[in-house]
Scaffold this motif. Sequence first.
Motif, PDB file in Angstrom:
ATOM      1  N   ASP A 256      29.112 -34.950   3.050  1.00 45.00           N
ATOM      2  CA  ASP A 256      28.567 -33.867   3.503  1.00 45.00           C
ATOM      3  C   ASP A 256      27.325 -33.786   2.185  1.00 45.00           C
ATOM      4  N   PHE A 257      26.451 -32.971   2.735  1.00 44.22           N
ATOM      5  CA  PHE A 257      25.488 -32.315   1.809  1.00 44.22           C
ATOM      6  C   PHE A 257      24.747 -31.057   2.063  1.00 44.22           C
ATOM      7  N   ARG A 258      24.457 -30.328   1.015  1.00 41.78           N
ATOM      8  CA  ARG A 258      23.847 -28.933   1.323  1.00 41.78           C
ATOM      9  C   ARG A 258      22.872 -28.586   0.218  1.00 41.78           C
ATOM     10  N   PRO A 259      21.595 -28.896   0.840  1.00 43.44           N
ATOM     11  CA  PRO A 259      20.383 -28.860  -0.063  1.00 43.44           C
ATOM     12  C   PRO A 259      20.234 -27.578  -0.872  1.00 43.44           C
ATOM     13  N   TYR A 260      20.708 -26.609  -0.259  1.00 45.48           N
ATOM     14  CA  TYR A 260      20.952 -25.207  -0.899  1.00 45.48           C
ATOM     15  C   TYR A 260      21.939 -24.478  -0.550  1.00 45.48           C
ATOM     16  N   PHE A 261      22.843 -24.066  -1.350  1.00 47.35           N
ATOM     17  CA  PHE A 261      24.241 -23.627  -1.151  1.00 47.35           C
ATOM     18  C   PHE A 261      24.552 -22.311  -2.051  1.00 47.35           C
ATOM     19  N   THR A 262      24.921 -21.233  -1.492  1.00 48.53           N
ATOM     20  CA  THR A 262      24.982 -19.742  -1.820  1.00 48.53           C
ATOM     21  C   THR A 262      26.691 -19.462  -1.992  1.00 48.53           C
ATOM     22  N   ILE A 263      26.912 -18.338  -2.919  1.00 51.32           N
ATOM     23  CA  ILE A 263      28.193 -17.929  -2.965  1.00 51.32           C
ATOM     24  C   ILE A 263      28.607 -17.092  -1.637  1.00 51.32           C
ATOM     25  N   HIS A 264      27.507 -16.922  -0.699  1.00 50.98           N
ATOM     26  CA  HIS A 264      27.749 -16.311   0.351  1.00 50.98           C
ATOM     27  C   HIS A 264      28.304 -17.135   1.584  1.00 50.98           C
ATOM     28  N   ASP A 265      28.083 -18.497   1.400  1.00 51.56           N
ATOM     29  CA  ASP A 265      28.540 -19.370   2.383  1.00 51.56           C
ATOM     30  C   ASP A 265      29.875 -19.452   2.858  1.00 51.56           C
ATOM     31  N   SER A 266      29.915 -19.581   4.077  1.00 46.64           N
ATOM     32  CA  SER A 266      31.383 -19.578   4.584  1.00 46.64           C
ATOM     33  C   SER A 266      32.305 -20.628   4.056  1.00 46.64           C
ATOM     34  N   GLU A 267      31.690 -21.696   3.567  1.00 48.37           N
ATOM     35  CA  GLU A 267      32.700 -22.622   3.000  1.00 48.37           C
ATOM     36  C   GLU A 267      32.625 -22.683   1.523  1.00 48.37           C
ATOM     37  N   PHE A 268      32.508 -21.653   0.991  1.00 49.60           N
ATOM     38  CA  PHE A 268      32.315 -21.517  -0.413  1.00 49.60           C
ATOM     39  C   PHE A 268      33.664 -21.468  -1.002  1.00 49.60           C
ATOM     40  N   LYS A 269      34.676 -20.784  -0.570  1.00 49.84           N
ATOM     41  CA  LYS A 269      36.043 -20.972  -1.096  1.00 49.84           C
ATOM     42  C   LYS A 269      36.636 -22.676  -0.857  1.00 49.84           C
ATOM     43  N   GLU A 270      36.084 -23.266   0.403  1.00 52.36           N
ATOM     44  CA  GLU A 270      36.698 -24.579   0.567  1.00 52.36           C
ATOM     45  C   GLU A 270      36.074 -25.447  -0.519  1.00 52.36           C
ATOM     46  N   PHE A 271      34.950 -25.251  -1.025  1.00 55.30           N
ATOM     47  CA  PHE A 271      34.294 -26.067  -2.014  1.00 55.30           C
ATOM     48  C   PHE A 271      34.490 -25.850  -3.287  1.00 55.30           C
ATOM     49  N   THR A 272      34.899 -24.588  -3.641  1.00 55.57           N
ATOM     50  CA  THR A 272      35.147 -24.268  -5.223  1.00 55.57           C
ATOM     51  C   THR A 272      36.722 -24.233  -5.377  1.00 55.57           C
ATOM     52  N   THR A 273      37.678 -24.341  -4.735  1.00 58.69           N
ATOM     53  CA  THR A 273      38.968 -24.346  -5.010  1.00 58.69           C
ATOM     54  C   THR A 273      39.318 -25.414  -5.847  1.00 58.69           C
ATOM     55  N   ARG A 274      40.166 -24.841  -6.722  1.00 55.16           N
ATOM     56  CA  ARG A 274      40.716 -25.738  -7.926  1.00 55.16           C
ATOM     57  C   ARG A 274      42.180 -26.342  -7.634  1.00 55.16           C
ATOM     58  N   THR A 275      42.743 -26.163  -6.388  1.00 59.95           N
ATOM     59  CA  THR A 275      44.047 -26.525  -6.231  1.00 59.95           C
ATOM     60  C   THR A 275      44.090 -27.768  -5.592  1.00 59.95           C
ATOM     61  N   GLN A 276      42.966 -28.327  -5.021  1.00 64.27           N
ATOM     62  CA  GLN A 276      42.586 -29.755  -4.801  1.00 64.27           C
ATOM     63  C   GLN A 276      41.516 -30.456  -5.308  1.00 64.27           C
ATOM     64  N   ALA A 277      41.391 -31.809  -5.271  1.00 65.64           N
ATOM     65  CA  ALA A 277      40.191 -32.450  -5.705  1.00 65.64           C
ATOM     66  C   ALA A 277      38.982 -32.018  -4.806  1.00 65.64           C
ATOM     67  N   PRO A 278      37.868 -31.903  -5.792  1.00 61.85           N
ATOM     68  CA  PRO A 278      36.452 -31.496  -4.946  1.00 61.85           C
ATOM     69  C   PRO A 278      36.165 -32.489  -3.766  1.00 61.85           C
ATOM     70  N   PRO A 279      35.612 -31.977  -2.699  1.00 60.74           N
ATOM     71  CA  PRO A 279      35.319 -32.761  -1.565  1.00 60.74           C
ATOM     72  C   PRO A 279      33.943 -33.630  -1.922  1.00 60.74           C
ATOM     73  N   ASN A 280      34.063 -34.740  -0.863  1.00 62.88           N
ATOM     74  CA  ASN A 280      32.940 -35.420  -1.115  1.00 62.88           C
ATOM     75  C   ASN A 280      31.648 -34.810  -0.458  1.00 62.88           C
ATOM     76  N   VAL A 281      30.885 -34.053  -1.645  1.00 69.23           N
ATOM     77  CA  VAL A 281      29.745 -33.160  -0.964  1.00 69.23           C
ATOM     78  C   VAL A 281      28.589 -33.482  -2.149  1.00 69.23           C
ATOM     79  N   VAL A 282      27.431 -33.188  -1.853  1.00 71.58           N
ATOM     80  CA  VAL A 282      26.435 -33.054  -2.758  1.00 71.58           C
ATOM     81  C   VAL A 282      25.873 -31.530  -2.488  1.00 71.58           C
ATOM     82  N   LEU A 283      26.083 -30.668  -3.659  1.00 65.73           N
ATOM     83  CA  LEU A 283      25.755 -29.282  -3.447  1.00 65.73           C
ATOM     84  C   LEU A 283      24.522 -28.956  -4.322  1.00 65.73           C
ATOM     85  N   GLY A 284      23.610 -28.435  -3.762  1.00 63.90           N
ATOM     86  CA  GLY A 284      22.350 -27.797  -4.377  1.00 63.90           C
ATOM     87  C   GLY A 284      22.412 -26.343  -4.598  1.00 63.90           C
TER      88      GLY A 284
END
Length: 537
Positions: A256-284
Motif C-alpha cells: 500500500d502507498f499513500r502519496p498524501y495522508f492526513t490525520i482525518h483519513d479513515s485509516e489513521f487509527k489502523e496505520f498509527t496503532t502501537r499494538t501491532q507492527a506498522p503495516p507495509n505502507v509508504v505514507l506521505g
Amino acid sequence: MVSPSTLSSLQLVYPSDFRLTDKEKSSICYLSFPDSHSGCLGDTQFSFRMRQCGGQRSPWHTNDGHYDRGAPVALQRESAHYFGFVHFRQVKDSSVKRGYFQKSLVLLSRLPFVRLFQALLSLIAPEYFDKLAPCLEAVCNEIDQWPAPKPGQTLNLPVMGVVVQVRVPSRVDRSEASPLKQCDQESLLPAPVVLTSVHELDLFRCFQPVLAHVQTLWELMLLGEPLVVLAPSPDVSSEMVLALTSCLQPLKFCCDFRPYFTIHDSEFKEFTTRTQAPPNVVLGVTNPFFIKTLQHWPHVLRVGEPKMSGDLPKQVKLKKPSRLKTLDTKPGLYTSYTAHLHRDKALLKRLLKGVQKRRPSDAQSALLRRHLLELTQSFIIPLEHYMASLMPLQKSITPWKSPPQIRPFSQDDFLRGLEHAGPQLTCILKGDWLGLYRRFFKSPHFDGWYRQRRKEMAQKLEALHLEAICEADIETWVKDKSEVEVVDLVLKLREKLVRAQGRQLPVKEATLQRAQLYIRTVIGSLPKDLQAVLCPP
C-alpha cells in the motif's frame, strides 16, 4: 471523474451519475487540501490515493482486461483504490470571510497517469476557477469522447482548444520509450501539447536531497518496509512517495502507498496503532504531529523545502530512529537499517558532474531511472531463470493426460545456485546479495511476483496442452473411448476455448480454429441424442 471541492464540502461532481459514499466524499475533501502547516499560496498540484469504500458502483470501460493485459504492471488499473490528482488554489481575497479564496479541482481515476492528469488540470483549473460549473461540464463532455487508452498507442486528446498528445506504454516496450508520432493537425491549428510520458516524474528533482541514500531507499522499497515521508507540503510529499514506489519498475509495487495522508483519513487509527507492527505502507505526510505519532515506525524520511538554485541540495543524513524526538527534527533518513549493497559511487559522481555542467534535469532523471531499472532487473533475472526451470518440459505434455504440475519454488535451491547464476553476472555492485534475497522472500513483493509468475506459467502450460490436443489424431482416439470419456473431452475443450477466446490463455488464432473443429468432430462421433444435448438448436 472530475470533482471540485471547497474546504469542507464537495460542491460539484462530474459526471453526475458517478456515485461516491459519504465516507469517500469526506476523504476527498480532506485529501484535496494542504493542512494548515503547509502554507501553500498560489497554485499547487499534488496527488493522493484512497481506498474505495464498498463494491463497484460505476460503469467502467468493458475492455479493462484488454488494457491490463497489454500495459506494464505498474500502470494497470487499480481495482480497490482511486488516485486523486489535485489542483489547489489559495489567494488573498478580502471579500471572503477567511480572507483567502481556497478551492481545489480534483480528478479521480483508477489509472496512475500522473503526468497526463497534472497537465490536464493545468489546462482546466484556471478556466474553472473563473467560470465554474459550465466550464467543467464542457470539459467532461470533451473527455467523454476520448478513445480508451491502448498500450503501445499514441493518443491525441482534444480539450479546451488544444490537443494533448501522449503515448501509453506497453509491457513489450524496451526501456527506451518509442518516439511519439506527430498529430495530424491543419497548419492553422495550434501545435499539440506533447507529453514525453504519461506517468513518469522528474526523478532527479524528486531524489536530489536523498541521492546519497537512493540505493538504501531502493532496498527498503524492494523489501516492502514501512516508511514515512515527512515533507513540508503535499506536492513534495506526493512526488517523493510516487518516486519511491516507481523505483522497482518493472517489478510491480505490491504494498500500500499513500502519496498524501492526513490525520482525518479513515485509516489513521489502523496505520498509527502501537499494538501491532506498522503495516507495509509508504505514507506521505506534512503534519509534524506524525513525528510523535509514528515514532515507533522503523524508517522515517524527513525532507525539507526544495531548492530552486542549480546547485545540488544538501544531502539528508542517515540518523538513528532514537534521534526522532522533537518537532523541529532536521531533514534526514531516520533508520537502523543497514544496506546490503555497497553504494554506487560512480553514479553519484556522474550525477554531481551533471549538476556542475548544468545537464538538463530530464537527462539526469534518465541516468537515475536507468540505474534503478538495471538494479531491479539484475535482482529479478536470477529469480526469473530459476522460475523458468520449474516449468515442465514441453515433451512431457501429452494430449490425453492432464498437464504435469509446475514444480514448487525452493528458496534453498535458488540460493545455492546464486554463486553461478546470481546478479553479479549483470551488476557490478558488491554486497550481501544473499542476505537481500533472504529478506526479499519474506516481503509482499516476492509473494506478488511469485503469484503472478506462477499464474502466467500455469496459463502457458494450459495453452501448450490445448495445442497438443489440437495436433493429435482425435478421430483415432475417439474410436475406442466410452461416451462418458468423449463428453468429458468436449466439456474440457470448450472450457479451454472460452478461456483462450477471453485472452486468458496465450494461444494462436490457428489453434483456436483447430479446437473449434475438433469439438465439432468429437460431437459428431456421438449418438444423436447426446449431440442434441451438447449442441442444442
